[in-house]
Design an enzyme around this catalytic site. Structure first.
Site, PDB file in Angstrom:
ATOM      1  N   ASP A 173      33.522  85.361  15.936  1.00 27.30           N
ATOM      2  CA  ASP A 173      33.324  85.073  14.361  1.00 27.30           C
ATOM      3  C   ASP A 173      32.212  85.597  13.834  1.00 27.30           C
ATOM      4  OD1 ASP A 173      35.478  83.221  15.000  1.00 27.30           O
ATOM      5  OD2 ASP A 173      34.416  81.721  15.424  1.00 27.30           O
TER       6      ASP A 173
HETATM    7  N1  URA Z   1      35.435  80.816  19.831  1.00 26.69           N
HETATM    8  C1  URA Z   1      35.124  80.843  18.795  1.00 26.69           C
HETATM    9  O1  URA Z   1      35.358  79.823  18.163  1.00 26.69           O
HETATM   10  N2  URA Z   1      34.524  81.481  18.053  1.00 26.69           N
HETATM   11  C2  URA Z   1      34.091  82.956  18.752  1.00 26.69           C
HETATM   12  O2  URA Z   1      33.508  83.766  18.096  1.00 26.69           O
HETATM   13  C3  URA Z   1      34.453  83.164  19.991  1.00 26.69           C
HETATM   14  C4  URA Z   1      35.321  82.007  20.516  1.00 26.69           C
END
Ligand code: URA
Length: 235
Positions: A105
């Site tokens: 993310d």
């Molecule tokens: N899980 C998440 O919620 N976000 C990420 O960036 C990676 C794994």
């Protein structure tokens, strides 16, 4: 292996075919020291030294890198509005078809792999390969006493999706190590939400036995060694 000079120069970031044609016409491209003005000639990067001016061109069909992804940068190849992880790579990689292996993310930090080798990337992201991805999560909320068991049994997300068994280990009062083998959208955040927790910071530490190099500052990257390329597949 031979290939067209303009293809090789495009792959190593020297621009479009048209720009490379001009570059060659201008007399700055040499092969083994001889000026080559025809960008369509065949060259062999394993046997010949290709240079643009004083820059010797280092060609490899595939590149494998690790990045310490900073917060605020998208795990995408292009975006109209935000900076992407590919924008952090030097020009040398701009024509090589690099992409991030799976996604973190925008606000997640830590280990992100980049390559242009589709089959290597697929082996890492496929849940069928059972590769551990280890995340450090800082959370708000009361961590349930049985969180380890809940994660082990398989969390069901808000939309009914069932996660594969995962591990959650309490490492500090509001911190968890979370180990998953798949990469569903916002997976760790949604798994935590399913047990009443809000993730306030998320950092990926490792993929299989490949651990983020502590010497890499956020936003920097380095090539993987040949041995490191195999580490995601061992634990
Ligand atoms: N899980 C998440 O919620 N976000 C990420 O960036 C990676 C794994």
């Amino acid at each position: 292996m031979t290939m067209r000079l303009d293809k090789l120069l495009g792959h190593t970031g020297w621009g479009s075919r048209k720009q490379i044609k001009e570059l060659c016409k201008g007399g700055t491209v040499t092969v083994d020291g001889t000026v080559i003005r025809d960008s369509a000639v065949q060259v062999d990067p394993d046997r010949q030294q290709i240079a643009v001016g004083n820059d010797v061109v280092c060609y490899a069909a595939h590149y494998y890198m690790m990045m310490n992804k900073p917060a605020g940068v998208l795990s995408a190849t292009t975006d109209r509005f935000s900076q992407t992880v590919l924008d952090l790579l030097p020009r040398q990689y701009s024509g090589a078809g690099m992409f991030p292996v799976g996604r973190l993310d925008k606000d997640t930090t830590g280990l992100l792999l980049l390559t242009n080798d589709g089959s290597w990337a697929h082996r890492i992201t496929s849940p069928k390969k059972h590769i551990d991805k280890v995340y450090e999560a800082v959370v708000d909320g009361v961590i349930p006493a049985d969180i380890e068991e809940q994660f082990r049994c398989g969390i069901v997300l808000d939309d009914g999706l069932e996660c594969l068994p995962a591990r959650a280990v309490i490492t500090a009062p509001q911190q968890l190590d979370i180990v998953v083998q798949e990469g569903k959208f916002h997976q760790v955040k949604r798994m935590c939400a399913a047990v009443g927790l809000t993730v306030t910071a998320l950092h990926r530490r490792s993929i299989g036995a490949l651990v983020l190099d502590a010497a890499l500052e956020p936003g920097t990257f380095r090539s993987l060694t040949e041995q490191e390329r195999d580490l995601p597949f061992s634990t």
